[in-house]
Design a protein around this motif. Structure first.
Motif, PDB file in Angstrom:
ATOM      1  N   VAL A  35       0.842  -1.206   0.000  1.00  0.00           N
ATOM      2  CA  VAL A  35       0.000   0.000   0.000  1.00  0.00           C
ATOM      3  C   VAL A  35       0.872   1.249   0.000  1.00  0.00           C
ATOM      4  N   LEU A  36       1.929   1.231   0.809  1.00  0.00           N
ATOM      5  CA  LEU A  36       2.848   2.370   0.839  1.00  0.00           C
ATOM      6  C   LEU A  36       3.487   2.582  -0.524  1.00  0.00           C
ATOM      7  N   PHE A  37       3.902   1.502  -1.164  1.00  0.00           N
ATOM      8  CA  PHE A  37       4.497   1.605  -2.502  1.00  0.00           C
ATOM      9  C   PHE A  37       3.509   2.226  -3.499  1.00  0.00           C
ATOM     10  N   ILE A  52       9.151   7.589  -1.773  1.00  0.00           N
ATOM     11  CA  ILE A  52       8.124   6.680  -1.265  1.00  0.00           C
ATOM     12  C   ILE A  52       8.460   5.231  -1.633  1.00  0.00           C
ATOM     13  N   VAL A  53       8.907   5.014  -2.885  1.00  0.00           N
ATOM     14  CA  VAL A  53       9.308   3.667  -3.298  1.00  0.00           C
ATOM     15  C   VAL A  53      10.457   3.170  -2.424  1.00  0.00           C
ATOM     16  N   LEU A  54      11.431   4.040  -2.175  1.00  0.00           N
ATOM     17  CA  LEU A  54      12.551   3.670  -1.304  1.00  0.00           C
ATOM     18  C   LEU A  54      12.069   3.350   0.100  1.00  0.00           C
ATOM     19  N   ALA A  55      11.132   4.153   0.611  1.00  0.00           N
ATOM     20  CA  ALA A  55      10.606   3.903   1.951  1.00  0.00           C
ATOM     21  C   ALA A  55       9.910   2.555   2.029  1.00  0.00           C
ATOM     22  N   ALA A  56       9.135   2.208   0.997  1.00  0.00           N
ATOM     23  CA  ALA A  56       8.433   0.922   0.998  1.00  0.00           C
ATOM     24  C   ALA A  56       9.425  -0.235   0.968  1.00  0.00           C
ATOM     25  N   TRP A  57      10.464  -0.113   0.154  1.00  0.00           N
ATOM     26  CA  TRP A  57      11.463  -1.186   0.060  1.00  0.00           C
ATOM     27  C   TRP A  57      12.226  -1.341   1.369  1.00  0.00           C
ATOM     28  N   LEU A  58      12.667  -0.226   1.952  1.00  0.00           N
ATOM     29  CA  LEU A  58      13.399  -0.287   3.216  1.00  0.00           C
ATOM     30  C   LEU A  58      12.534  -0.884   4.319  1.00  0.00           C
ATOM     31  N   THR A  59      11.281  -0.492   4.345  1.00  0.00           N
ATOM     32  CA  THR A  59      10.387  -0.992   5.391  1.00  0.00           C
ATOM     33  C   THR A  59      10.161  -2.486   5.258  1.00  0.00           C
ATOM     34  N   ARG A  60       9.961  -2.951   4.021  1.00  0.00           N
ATOM     35  CA  ARG A  60       9.758  -4.391   3.822  1.00  0.00           C
ATOM     36  C   ARG A  60      11.005  -5.172   4.238  1.00  0.00           C
ATOM     37  N   GLU A  61      12.183  -4.683   3.853  1.00  0.00           N
ATOM     38  CA  GLU A  61      13.411  -5.368   4.257  1.00  0.00           C
ATOM     39  C   GLU A  61      13.576  -5.355   5.776  1.00  0.00           C
TER      40      GLU A  61
END
Length: 287
Positions: free
Chosen positions: A36-38, A66-75
């Protein structure tokens, strides 16, 4: 729960005894929230192409953040799940979820700049956005786990060895995807579960690390290399003979890891019985 038994007509020719059901891989709860964030990145990306050069560049920047935030959060969520699954674990060296919160706040600040709302509102957007992100996803583990009152050097060695073993298992599971065969993917996942059972045993008794080091490094490294070569070969040839050999290798490794885990558990119980017996003798002497 089901158990897989070796037998006369099983791979390995019956040399394998029963293999315990492997522990499940760590599950990441709420991963869908990062999706959802992505998707919210498109709120910045789509309008960017209908405005002037300044707005377009800022919109692309905000969407990228935002894309970077979603990726960092998932990792970060994946790392936290692995942290929670282990008895001994070091806190993540890089706090990914916290970095994701910073990236989210920065994206909203850039959105405020696009709207020409001065300086105060973009800063407020950043603070609120970062706070909401932390509220939704939480913080990364901030302290080491299970290392209190134990030799820090020994537990550090165990944590590092387990991390290396997990890296080899991850490489195996990534490599087998190239074979494009679901049953092989499940087979490798099953072996990974058995290997993780040995990891958990060593974490429970760090003194076993010396005896188990070759299993966490040499054996797993060899299994990783064999998986990479097999996956590339099988993807091109669909060689049934190579597949049978590879599955036999996994069976042999799985049996070896399971037997070693059982041996360590037996030794640990023997050591415990000795300690209890010694303590009882001392209590009798005190009376």
């Amino acid at each position: 729960m089901a158990e897989r038994f070796g037998g006369k007509y099983s791979p390995g020719g019956g040399s394998a005894g029963p293999v315990a059901t492997p522990p499940a891989a760590p599950k990441v709860a709420g991963k869908w929230r990062t999706t959802v964030l992505f998707l919210t990145a498109f709120l910045f990306l789509f309008p960017a192409f209908g405005d002037g050069p300044r707005e377009m560049l800022l919109g692309l920047l905000a969407g990228g953040l935002i894309v970077l935030a979603a990726w960092l959060t998932r990792e970060g969520m994946v790392a936290e799940a692995a942290f929670n699954a282990r008895k001994l674990a070091r806190r993540p060296a890089f706090p990914r979820k916290a970095a994701g919160a910073v990236a989210t706040g920065a994206a909203l600040a850039v959105g405020g700049v696009i709207a020409d709302q001065g300086l105060v509102y973009p800063v407020l957007y950043a603070l609120v956005g970062g706070g909401l992100h932390l509220g939704a996803f939480g913080l990364d583990p901030m302290a080491d786990k299970g290392m209190e009152g134990i030799d820090a050097f020994q537990t550090g060695r165990v944590a590092k060895a387990v991390e290396e073993g997990e890296a080899h298992l991850g490489a195996m599971q990534d490599a087998i995807l190239r074979a494009k065969d679901r049953s092989l993917e499940r087979r490798v996942a099953q072996f990974a579960g058995v290997a993780r059972g040995l990891f958990r045993t060593i974490e429970g008794d760090p003194g076993d690390l010396t005896a188990a080091r070759k299993y966490l490094s040499v054996y797993l490294m060899g299994a990783r290399d064999a998986t990479v070569k097999f996956a590339d070969h099988y993807a091109q040839t669909r060689d049934a003979g190579a597949r049978a050999d590879y599955e036999t290798l996994l069976t042999d490794l799985e049996t070896t890891f399971a037997q070693k885990t059982t041996a360590f558990l037996s030794n640990n119980r023997t050591d415990l019985d000795v300690e209890i017996a010694v303590l009882r003798d001392r209590l009798k002497l005190d009376h």
